[in-house]
Design a protein around this motif. Structure first.
Motif, PDB file in Angstrom:
ATOM      1  N   LYS A 147      -3.196   6.638  14.456  1.00 49.07           N
ATOM      2  CA  LYS A 147      -2.961   7.755  15.363  1.00 49.07           C
ATOM      3  C   LYS A 147      -2.037   8.798  14.749  1.00 49.07           C
ATOM      4  N   GLU A 148      -1.017   8.371  14.025  1.00 47.71           N
ATOM      5  CA  GLU A 148      -0.098   9.326  13.411  1.00 47.71           C
ATOM      6  C   GLU A 148      -0.823  10.231  12.420  1.00 47.71           C
ATOM      7  N   ALA A 153      -3.220  15.527  11.287  1.00 45.97           N
ATOM      8  CA  ALA A 153      -4.382  16.308  10.858  1.00 45.97           C
ATOM      9  C   ALA A 153      -4.777  17.321  11.927  1.00 45.97           C
ATOM     10  N   MET A 154      -4.730  16.916  13.180  1.00 47.45           N
ATOM     11  CA  MET A 154      -5.074  17.825  14.264  1.00 47.45           C
ATOM     12  C   MET A 154      -4.064  18.961  14.386  1.00 47.45           C
ATOM     13  N   LEU A 185      -7.524  18.090   5.663  1.00 50.47           N
ATOM     14  CA  LEU A 185      -8.601  17.264   5.098  1.00 50.47           C
ATOM     15  C   LEU A 185      -8.079  16.147   4.205  1.00 50.47           C
ATOM     16  N   ASN A 186      -7.048  16.418   3.421  1.00 51.26           N
ATOM     17  CA  ASN A 186      -6.558  15.405   2.481  1.00 51.26           C
ATOM     18  C   ASN A 186      -5.924  14.201   3.163  1.00 51.26           C
ATOM     19  N   PRO A 189      -9.320  10.003   5.883  1.00 47.43           N
ATOM     20  CA  PRO A 189     -10.078   9.180   4.927  1.00 47.43           C
ATOM     21  C   PRO A 189     -11.290   9.907   4.341  1.00 47.43           C
ATOM     22  N   GLN A 190     -11.956  10.716   5.161  1.00 46.44           N
ATOM     23  CA  GLN A 190     -13.148  11.427   4.684  1.00 46.44           C
ATOM     24  C   GLN A 190     -12.821  12.444   3.587  1.00 46.44           C
ATOM     25  N   GLY A 191     -11.570  12.885   3.541  1.00 47.21           N
ATOM     26  CA  GLY A 191     -11.180  13.891   2.563  1.00 47.21           C
ATOM     27  C   GLY A 191     -10.585  13.329   1.288  1.00 47.21           C
ATOM     28  N   HIS A 192     -10.357  12.020   1.241  1.00 43.17           N
ATOM     29  CA  HIS A 192      -9.692  11.419   0.090  1.00 43.17           C
ATOM     30  C   HIS A 192     -10.466  11.555  -1.225  1.00 43.17           C
ATOM     31  N   PRO A 193     -11.800  11.379  -1.260  1.00 46.11           N
ATOM     32  CA  PRO A 193     -12.503  11.452  -2.550  1.00 46.11           C
ATOM     33  C   PRO A 193     -12.320  12.773  -3.289  1.00 46.11           C
TER      34      PRO A 193
END
Length: 247
Positions: A147-148, A153-154, A185-186, A189-193
């Motif tokens: 949640k944090e 991110a939000m 985005l970073n 998780p979706q932005g990590h790659p």
């Protein structure tokens, strides 16, 4: 209400501009600031004079198009609002109100109060998105996110790209805008790659656009309509250092 508007007029970015004065009567305290400018333009039409060019769209404080300096402050006298959320009750009968466009070399004036903010678009083109092909929409809980992390991110995703941070910064830095878009985005998780590539390319484009360096004065945080913290700038530079070392 009757007020005196002193408004910046400039035909295009290749001509010199100047402040022109307009005395406007018939306003009410319930009018939004943009409605007051609409009223002024209607009076100019009746006089066969050129109307004042300014940007507006949603009038709900979410599109970021309406930004101007009002009496020397981005978006006007209140904290954490956009120009379209400002009402004439914030001023007194007989007041003089000075209205100017954003002042930054990377935001050239197109006409009157309208500036070219396409530099922000070019920064976003360098990584302000995720390339992963997701196929059909996944279940909401398929990827567990603390949640944090999702809250942070939000919070930065709330940036509306109005440019107040650049215009109010003594260095005309776009670090708050760029860091908000990168951290949004970073941190997910979706932005990590693509995290290392994203932070390097977006900050590089920010420099190419001619924005100044951040000196952590904090003016951007004060004038941001969404109250985005300058701690995001420190986080962006930490990510940049990590990307240079390990990316």
């Amino acid at each position: 209400m009757k007020v005196t508007f002193k408004i910046w007029r400039q035909e295009n970015q290749n001509t010199k501009g100047a402040i022109e004065e307009y005395k406007v009567d018939g306003l009410t305290e319930d009018m939004s600031f943009l409605e007051a400018l609409d009223h002024l333009n209607e009076l100019l039409v009746l006089k066969n004079e050129k109307v004042i060019a300014y940007e507006y769209d949603c009038r709900e404080g979410i599109c970021g198009q309406c930004g101007v300096f009002i009496n020397g402050r981005a978006h006007g006298p209140h904290d954490n609002i956009t120009t379209c959320q400002l009402h004439m009750r914030s001023f007194k009968d007989g007041d003089t109100i000075v209205v100017e466009p954003w002042r930054a070399a990377s935001f050239p004036v197109l006409k009157d109060l309208i500036v070219d903010r396409s530099a922000f678009d070019r920064i976003m083109e360098q990584g302000g998105y995720i390339n992963a092909k997701t196929g059909t929409a996944p279940e909401a809980n398929a990827i567990l996110i603390p949640k944090e992390v999702s809250d942070n991110a939000m919070n930065v995703a709330a940036c509306i790209g109005c440019g107040a941070c650049v215009a109010t910064c003594k260095n005309a830095s776009a670090a708050l805008f760029t860091s908000a878009k990168i951290n949004h985005l970073n941190n997910l998780p979706q932005g990590h790659p693509e995290a290392h590539k994203r932070v390097q390319e977006m900050t590089y484009q920010m420099e190419l656009e001619g924005f100044g360096s951040c000196s952590f004065t904090g003016a951007c945080e004060v004038e941001c309509p969404e109250g985005i913290s300058i701690t995001n700038i420190a986080e962006m530079y930490a990510k940049y250092t990590k990307a240079k070392l390990f990316g």
